[in-house]
Design a protein around this motif. Structure first.
Motif, PDB file in Angstrom:
ATOM      1  N   ALA A  51       0.779  -1.212  -0.099  1.00 59.32           N
ATOM      2  CA  ALA A  51       0.068   0.048   0.035  1.00 59.32           C
ATOM      3  C   ALA A  51       0.884   1.384   0.071  1.00 59.32           C
ATOM      4  CB  ALA A  51      -1.146  -0.066   1.271  1.00 59.32           C
ATOM      5  N   LEU A  52       1.947   1.214   0.871  1.00 58.06           N
ATOM      6  CA  LEU A  52       2.846   2.555   0.835  1.00 58.06           C
ATOM      7  C   LEU A  52       3.487   2.619  -0.518  1.00 58.06           C
ATOM      8  CD1 LEU A  52       3.690   4.612   2.778  1.00 58.06           C
ATOM      9  CD2 LEU A  52       5.341   2.863   3.592  1.00 58.06           C
ATOM     10  N   VAL A  53       4.090   1.575  -1.224  1.00 53.91           N
ATOM     11  CA  VAL A  53       4.941   1.534  -2.409  1.00 53.91           C
ATOM     12  C   VAL A  53       3.940   2.255  -3.352  1.00 53.91           C
ATOM     13  CG1 VAL A  53       5.911   0.282  -4.271  1.00 53.91           C
ATOM     14  CG2 VAL A  53       6.505  -0.215  -1.963  1.00 53.91           C
ATOM     15  N   ARG A  54       2.524   1.644  -3.372  1.00 47.48           N
ATOM     16  CA  ARG A  54       1.617   2.079  -4.424  1.00 47.48           C
ATOM     17  C   ARG A  54       1.352   3.515  -4.151  1.00 47.48           C
ATOM     18  NH1 ARG A  54      -3.222  -1.140  -6.819  1.00 47.48           N
ATOM     19  NH2 ARG A  54      -4.297   0.573  -8.226  1.00 47.48           N
ATOM     20  N   GLU A  55       1.110   4.056  -3.123  1.00 47.97           N
ATOM     21  CA  GLU A  55       1.000   5.310  -2.717  1.00 47.97           C
ATOM     22  C   GLU A  55       2.076   6.179  -3.442  1.00 47.97           C
ATOM     23  OE1 GLU A  55       0.783   8.173   1.284  1.00 47.97           O
ATOM     24  OE2 GLU A  55       0.229   6.358   1.438  1.00 47.97           O
ATOM     25  N   VAL A  56       3.258   5.878  -3.114  1.00 50.46           N
ATOM     26  CA  VAL A  56       4.578   6.551  -3.599  1.00 50.46           C
ATOM     27  C   VAL A  56       4.492   6.706  -5.283  1.00 50.46           C
ATOM     28  CG1 VAL A  56       6.696   6.708  -3.721  1.00 50.46           C
ATOM     29  CG2 VAL A  56       5.736   6.409  -1.500  1.00 50.46           C
ATOM     30  N   LEU A  57       4.525   5.488  -5.682  1.00 47.25           N
ATOM     31  CA  LEU A  57       4.208   5.269  -7.325  1.00 47.25           C
ATOM     32  C   LEU A  57       3.349   6.247  -7.454  1.00 47.25           C
ATOM     33  CD1 LEU A  57       4.771   1.488  -7.743  1.00 47.25           C
ATOM     34  CD2 LEU A  57       6.512   3.341  -8.260  1.00 47.25           C
ATOM     35  N   GLU A  58       1.829   6.312  -7.419  1.00 50.84           N
ATOM     36  CA  GLU A  58       0.867   7.092  -8.031  1.00 50.84           C
ATOM     37  C   GLU A  58       0.980   8.668  -7.595  1.00 50.84           C
ATOM     38  OE1 GLU A  58      -2.832   5.257  -7.424  1.00 50.84           O
ATOM     39  OE2 GLU A  58      -2.225   3.504  -8.645  1.00 50.84           O
ATOM     40  N   GLU A  59       1.896   8.961  -6.729  1.00 49.22           N
ATOM     41  CA  GLU A  59       2.073  10.485  -6.469  1.00 49.22           C
ATOM     42  C   GLU A  59       3.522  10.923  -7.606  1.00 49.22           C
ATOM     43  OE1 GLU A  59       0.854  12.867  -4.539  1.00 49.22           O
ATOM     44  OE2 GLU A  59      -0.700  11.396  -3.843  1.00 49.22           O
ATOM     45  N   ILE A  60       3.969  10.042  -7.927  1.00 45.92           N
ATOM     46  CA  ILE A  60       5.227  10.698  -8.890  1.00 45.92           C
ATOM     47  C   ILE A  60       4.587  11.099 -10.128  1.00 45.92           C
ATOM     48  CG2 ILE A  60       7.161   9.672 -10.080  1.00 45.92           C
ATOM     49  CD1 ILE A  60       7.679   7.685  -8.029  1.00 45.92           C
ATOM     50  N   PRO A  61       4.953  12.446 -10.405  1.00 45.33           N
ATOM     51  CA  PRO A  61       4.451  12.964 -11.676  1.00 45.33           C
ATOM     52  C   PRO A  61       4.910  12.209 -12.902  1.00 45.33           C
ATOM     53  CG  PRO A  61       5.617  14.554 -10.274  1.00 45.33           C
ATOM     54  CD  PRO A  61       5.736  13.200  -9.752  1.00 45.33           C
ATOM     55  N   PHE A  62       4.290  11.895 -13.858  1.00 41.65           N
ATOM     56  CA  PHE A  62       4.528  11.098 -15.128  1.00 41.65           C
ATOM     57  C   PHE A  62       6.028  11.804 -15.592  1.00 41.65           C
ATOM     58  CE2 PHE A  62       4.242  10.151 -19.639  1.00 41.65           C
ATOM     59  CZ  PHE A  62       3.889   8.943 -19.682  1.00 41.65           C
ATOM     60  N   GLY A  63       6.269  12.986 -15.545  1.00 37.68           N
ATOM     61  CA  GLY A  63       7.581  13.483 -16.239  1.00 37.68           C
ATOM     62  C   GLY A  63       8.675  13.264 -15.467  1.00 37.68           C
ATOM     63  N   SER A  64       8.326  13.027 -14.067  1.00 37.14           N
ATOM     64  CA  SER A  64       9.656  12.483 -13.308  1.00 37.14           C
ATOM     65  C   SER A  64       9.752  11.225 -13.428  1.00 37.14           C
ATOM     66  CB  SER A  64       9.239  12.821 -11.780  1.00 37.14           C
ATOM     67  OG  SER A  64       8.981  14.169 -11.889  1.00 37.14           O
ATOM     68  N   ILE A  65       9.253  10.221 -14.163  1.00 41.19           N
ATOM     69  CA  ILE A  65       9.449   8.786 -13.976  1.00 41.19           C
ATOM     70  C   ILE A  65      11.002   8.415 -14.391  1.00 41.19           C
ATOM     71  CG2 ILE A  65       8.967   6.609 -15.154  1.00 41.19           C
ATOM     72  CD1 ILE A  65       6.031   7.708 -14.965  1.00 41.19           C
ATOM     73  N   PRO A  66      11.491   9.038 -15.507  1.00 42.57           N
ATOM     74  CA  PRO A  66      13.028   8.732 -15.889  1.00 42.57           C
ATOM     75  C   PRO A  66      14.115   9.178 -14.867  1.00 42.57           C
ATOM     76  CG  PRO A  66      11.918   9.803 -17.639  1.00 42.57           C
ATOM     77  CD  PRO A  66      10.972  10.090 -16.463  1.00 42.57           C
ATOM     78  N   LEU A  67      13.663  10.340 -14.129  1.00 42.93           N
ATOM     79  CA  LEU A  67      14.588  10.444 -13.206  1.00 42.93           C
ATOM     80  C   LEU A  67      14.467   9.769 -11.798  1.00 42.93           C
ATOM     81  CD1 LEU A  67      14.108  14.453 -13.262  1.00 42.93           C
ATOM     82  CD2 LEU A  67      16.100  13.291 -14.002  1.00 42.93           C
ATOM     83  N   VAL A  68      13.328   9.175 -11.435  1.00 49.41           N
ATOM     84  CA  VAL A  68      13.244   8.298 -10.521  1.00 49.41           C
ATOM     85  C   VAL A  68      13.779   7.130 -10.644  1.00 49.41           C
ATOM     86  CG1 VAL A  68      11.290   7.104  -9.099  1.00 49.41           C
ATOM     87  CG2 VAL A  68      10.961   9.485  -9.549  1.00 49.41           C
ATOM     88  N   VAL A  69      13.449   6.709 -11.843  1.00 51.93           N
ATOM     89  CA  VAL A  69      14.044   5.308 -12.231  1.00 51.93           C
ATOM     90  C   VAL A  69      15.553   5.425 -12.247  1.00 51.93           C
ATOM     91  CG1 VAL A  69      14.264   3.585 -14.085  1.00 51.93           C
ATOM     92  CG2 VAL A  69      12.029   4.349 -13.488  1.00 51.93           C
ATOM     93  N   LYS A  70      16.479   6.204 -12.663  1.00 56.50           N
ATOM     94  CA  LYS A  70      17.363   6.322 -12.568  1.00 56.50           C
ATOM     95  C   LYS A  70      18.299   6.526 -11.432  1.00 56.50           C
ATOM     96  CE  LYS A  70      18.175   8.951 -17.044  1.00 56.50           C
ATOM     97  NZ  LYS A  70      18.309  10.064 -17.735  1.00 56.50           N
ATOM     98  N   SER A  71      17.482   6.816 -10.264  1.00 59.55           N
ATOM     99  CA  SER A  71      17.850   6.890  -8.866  1.00 59.55           C
ATOM    100  C   SER A  71      17.625   5.707  -8.178  1.00 59.55           C
ATOM    101  CB  SER A  71      17.172   7.988  -8.218  1.00 59.55           C
ATOM    102  OG  SER A  71      15.797   7.843  -8.013  1.00 59.55           O
ATOM    103  N   ILE A  72      17.097   4.800  -8.523  1.00 57.50           N
ATOM    104  CA  ILE A  72      17.016   3.526  -8.007  1.00 57.50           C
ATOM    105  C   ILE A  72      18.004   2.685  -8.516  1.00 57.50           C
ATOM    106  CG2 ILE A  72      15.481   1.385  -7.910  1.00 57.50           C
ATOM    107  CD1 ILE A  72      14.104   4.063  -6.797  1.00 57.50           C
ATOM    108  N   GLY A  73      18.791   2.209  -7.652  1.00 55.64           N
ATOM    109  CA  GLY A  73      19.844   1.071  -7.586  1.00 55.64           C
ATOM    110  C   GLY A  73      19.403  -0.144  -8.190  1.00 55.64           C
ATOM    111  N   PRO A  74      20.365  -1.055  -8.743  1.00 54.39           N
ATOM    112  CA  PRO A  74      19.896  -2.125  -9.637  1.00 54.39           C
ATOM    113  C   PRO A  74      19.529  -3.352  -8.305  1.00 54.39           C
ATOM    114  CG  PRO A  74      22.206  -1.617 -10.052  1.00 54.39           C
ATOM    115  CD  PRO A  74      21.565  -0.453  -9.355  1.00 54.39           C
ATOM    116  N   GLU A  75      19.960  -2.983  -7.196  1.00 48.21           N
ATOM    117  CA  GLU A  75      19.540  -3.949  -6.158  1.00 48.21           C
ATOM    118  C   GLU A  75      18.015  -3.950  -5.920  1.00 48.21           C
ATOM    119  OE1 GLU A  75      20.897  -0.099  -4.376  1.00 48.21           O
ATOM    120  OE2 GLU A  75      21.559  -1.497  -5.559  1.00 48.21           O
TER     121      GLU A  75
END
Length: 154
Positions: A51-75
Motif C-alpha cells: 500500500a505504501l509503495v503504491r501510494e508513492v508510485l501514484e504520487e510521482i509525476p509522469f514527467g519525473s519517471i525517468p529521473l526516479v528510475v535512474k535514482s533506483i539502484g539495481p538492487e
C-alpha cells in the motif's frame, strides 16, 4: 532470537530490507510532501509494504519517471518490478505503469540482461499483467469493430 509479525492482511508481508530508525512510513510521506519522490520510493521499497509503495508510485509525476528510475539502484529493480506488476493489475493508469517499465528497461536493461535468472519471476509477473490488459483492450476493440460494422451495414 527474532521477531515474528502476524497480520490478518494478506497483502502485508513484513519483509523489510536494511531497516534503520529513519526508514518509517512517516519519512516516506514527508519526502513525498517535499517532492523527493526518489527518496520516498527507496524508503517505501525498504519497508516492503504494498500500500505504501503504491501510494508513492501514484504520487510521482509522469514527467519525473525517468529521473526516479535512474535514482533506483539495481538492487531494488526486481522488487520494484514486482510492485509495479501488482499495481498494474487493478489500476486504470496503464500508460503510467508502462512508462515505468519502459524506463526500467532503458536504464537498467543491461544489468537485467546480465542477471537474467534473478529477474525471471519479475519479468513473468510483468508479462502477465501486460497480457491481461492486452486481452481486455483487444476484447473492447473487437466489440467496437463489430458494432461499427453493423452500423455501417444499416
Amino acid at each position: 532470537e527474532g521477531l515474528h509479525v502476524y497480520s490478518l492482511d494478506d497483502d502485508m508481508i513484513f519483509d523489510p530490507i536494511s531497516l534503520t530508525e529513519e526508514i518509517t512510513p512517516g519519512a516516506v510521506r514527508s519526502n513525498l510532501r517535499n517532492g523527493k519522490h526518489s527518496v520516498a520510493l527507496l524508503v517505501s521499497l525498504h519497508l516492503n509494504e504494498y500500500a505504501l509503495v503504491r501510494e508513492v508510485l501514484e504520487e510521482i509525476p509522469f514527467g519525473s519517471i525517468p529521473l526516479v528510475v535512474k535514482s533506483i539502484g539495481p538492487e531494488h529493480i526486481e522488487r520494484l518490478m514486482q510492485f509495479i506488476s501488482k499495481c498494474m493489475l487493478d489500476s486504470p493508469h496503464l500508460e503510467f505503469y508502462l512508462q515505468f517499465c519502459l524506463e526500467m528497461l532503458r536504464v537498467h536493461g543491461l544489468h537485467m540482461e546480465k542477471h537474467r535468472g534473478g529477474f525471471m519471476r519479475a519479468f513473468r509477473s510483468m508479462h502477465r499483467s501486460v497480457q491481461i490488459h492486452h486481452d481486455e483492450l483487444k476484447r473492447v476493440c473487437d466489440e467496437n469493430r463489430y458494432t461499427l460494422d453493423f452500423v455501417e451495414d444499416q
